[in-house]
Write a protein that holds these residues in place. Structure first.
Motif: not given
Length: 281
Positions: A94-101, A107-113, A137-144
């Motif tokens: 599988q593609i690495s997380i870094q390469d997937f991003v 890109v990271p997303v700013r949200v109000t939770d 919400i980080s790029a890695f978290r979005i991948k998740y």
């Protein structure tokens, strides 16, 4: 062992060629009943398929069943009918997380939770207070979240990833975001959905570049949405209470006789989308 009247009734019903279900409690002689049914249908010249959820159960069933019955798991059935190019991807990393991003330009997303706190007023009554919190919400978290949305999709009846799958994945981690920050929630849903669609398209394309590395849910979903025809006279579907919507839809689209067997009190696969088919059928 001498067959009980209930077992004889089950065999008689099965010999009529109609789809049926057997609700068998633990220790009620389910396996012996299935063998009696299989033997009777063998006498009628019918070939059957025994479906189980794990390989050890299927292997044990194959040892006990008459020669007219083939025992398989749902995954092994899908595997045997999937194209070689798709199965070959199971061996590719599988593609690495870094390469997937990078691949999907995440890109990271700013949200109000929001989080809910509970306090007592001066009268001892519980009072709810919604506390707002801005987070990144980080790029890695979005991948998740994309991975979780794809998991929701492969267990569903949809033929491609939908916004509802992304919504379920996001709200599982951020349950109040939809009501607190509609704009950011909608943006995140659309972003996760589009990436999931692109990822799925690559997975099921012969010229796709991304490996699966033992992600067996992909070929199962690919096979299920291809409208497969299971070429047997009858199917014995064991532990039917643990079927998910996808499995049930495949079976219900078949023209052959289906014998669903299970115990509505014994469901153990709810964590992966099982719907207790014994109740639903």
């Amino acid at each position: 062992m001498k067959a009980t009247q209930e077992q004889l009734d089950a065999v008689e019903l099965a010999s009529r060629g109609e789809t049926m279900k057997l609700n068998a409690f633990a220790g009620a002689g389910k396996t012996s009943t299935l063998i009696l049914i299989a033997n009777r249908l063998n006498e009628l010249g019918k070939k059957g398929l025994y479906l189980a959820f794990n390989k050890s159960i299927a292997t044990e069933a194959q040892r006990k069943m008459p020669s007219n019955v083939t025992a398989k798991t749902f995954h092994s059935l899908a595997y045997s009918e999937s194209p070689e190019w798709l199965l070959a991807k199971l061996q590719e990393p599988q593609i690495s997380i870094q390469d997937f991003v990078k691949e999907f330009s995440i890109v990271p997303v700013r949200v109000t939770d929001g989080t809910m706190s509970y306090n007592k007023d001066k009268n001892g009554k519980i009072v709810e207070n919604l506390i707002y919190e801005t987070r990144i919400i980080s790029a890695f978290r979005i991948k998740y979240l994309v991975d979780k949305a794809l998991e929701c999709f492969v267990d569903s009846l949809s033929e491609s990833p939908q916004k509802e799958h992304a919504k379920k994945a996001i709200l599982n981690g951020y349950p109040l975001m939809e009501s607190v920050d509609v704009g950011s929630f909608d943006y995140l849903c659309k972003k996760v959905t589009q990436i999931a669609i692109n990822l799925w398209t690559d997975y099921i394309s012969e010229d796709g570049e991304l490996g699966l590395k033992n992600n067996h849910s992909v070929y199962l979903k690919y096979w299920a949405v291809s409208k497969p025809v299971i070429d047997y006279d009858f199917i014995l579907f064991d532990e039917a209470q643990d079927a998910d919507s996808l499995m049930l839809s495949v079976l219900q689209s078949q023209k052959c006789q289906i014998i669903y067997v299970g115990d509505r009190h014994q469901q153990i696969y709810g964590w992966r989308g099982a719907i207790n088919a014994i109740e639903k059928i």
